[in-house]
Design a protein around this motif. Structure first.
Motif, short mmCIF file in Angstrom:
data_model
loop_
_atom_site.label_atom_id
_atom_site.label_comp_id
_atom_site.label_asym_id
_atom_site.label_seq_id
_atom_site.Cartn_x
_atom_site.Cartn_y
_atom_site.Cartn_z
N LEU A 16 3.67 0.82 2.69
CA LEU A 16 3.34 -0.17 3.70
C LEU A 16 3.23 -1.55 3.08
N PRO B 248 -4.36 4.42 3.63
CA PRO B 248 -3.53 3.64 2.71
C PRO B 248 -4.27 3.35 1.41
N PHE C 29 -4.22 0.98 -2.04
CA PHE C 29 -3.73 -0.31 -2.51
C PHE C 29 -2.88 -0.18 -3.77
N TYR D 194 0.84 -1.18 0.00
CA TYR D 194 0.00 0.00 0.00
C TYR D 194 0.88 1.23 0.00
#
Lengths: 117, 111
Positions: free
Chosen positions: B87, B44, B46, B36
């Protein structure tokens, strides 16, 4: 716009108070996940609901509770607030293919920023 | 216990300077590894899902790869608009639908 709606965007309150954060998932999504993000902890999983039923709990404090309503929106209730509860709270929803699919992508909302003074 | 570790914590690059971000994971049965992107004060967003070792996915200047123990996010000729926190997260077979996230890598690309 991700399609996941969270309100309020910002909330400032005092220690000992109680707040409710609201999440509307993407249209058609049955799963709702709540995460807490603080500077030192990263994104921490709190709780997961699927079609109104609790499916999994993470490191959620006893002072916190959540529920998912028949219209699939969810609320996260935070009570007896402490300074350490200040964080960003994110809701995410996932598609209705079911939890067995590895392809189940979580779509996140913009978050609710909680400040406890 | 399922665990995700990302490195480095922060990375500063000059525009056009390619590099890689690392995500090491320990899970009891990987059902998916997710990348992410998160901009400051936002949720966040994707990027990719990878399922098995050897798999690769690309999107513009980003390419994600997966081995049995780690994933890399390669950034080729980055631009300032690539600045964000990246992330990494895993989903395992015994943890339902939830994702376990790493701490993230904060990427800054200077012009």
């Amino acid at each position: 716009d991700s399609g996941v709606t969270q309100t309020p965007k910002h909330l400032i309150t005092a220690t000992g108070q109680r707040v409710t954060l609201r999440c509307s998932p993407r249209s058609g999504d049955l799963s709702v996940y709540w995460y807490q993000q603080s500077l030192d902890q990263g994104l921490q999983f709190l709780i997961h609901y699927y079609n109104g039923e609790e499916r999994a709990k993470g490191n959620i404090l006893e002072r916190f509770s959540a529920q998912q309503f028949p219209d699939l929106h969810s609320e996260l209730n935070l009570s007896s607030l402490e300074l350490g509860d200040s964080a960003l709270y994110f809701c995410a929803s996932s598609a209705r293919q079911g939890e067995g699919s590895g392809a189940n992508v979580l779509t996140f909302g913009a978050g609710s920023r909680l400040t406890v003074l | 216990e399922d665990q995700v570790t990302q490195s480095p914590e922060a990375l500063r690059l000059q525009e056009g300077e390619s590099s890689s971000l690392n995500c090491s994971y320990t899970v009891s049965g990987l059902r998916g590894l997710f990348w992410y992107r998160q901009d400051p004060g936002k949720g966040p967003e994707f990027l990719f899902t990878l399922y098995s070792a050897g798999e690769e996915k690309e999107k513009e200047r980003l390419k994600a790869t997966l081995t049995k123990k780690e994933s890399f996010l390669h950034i080729t000729a980055p631009k300032p608009e690539d600045s964000a926190t990246y992330l990494c997260a895993v989903r395992s077979y015994n943890q339902g639908g939830k994702l376990i996230f790493g701490q993230g890598t904060e990427l800054s690309v200077k012009p």
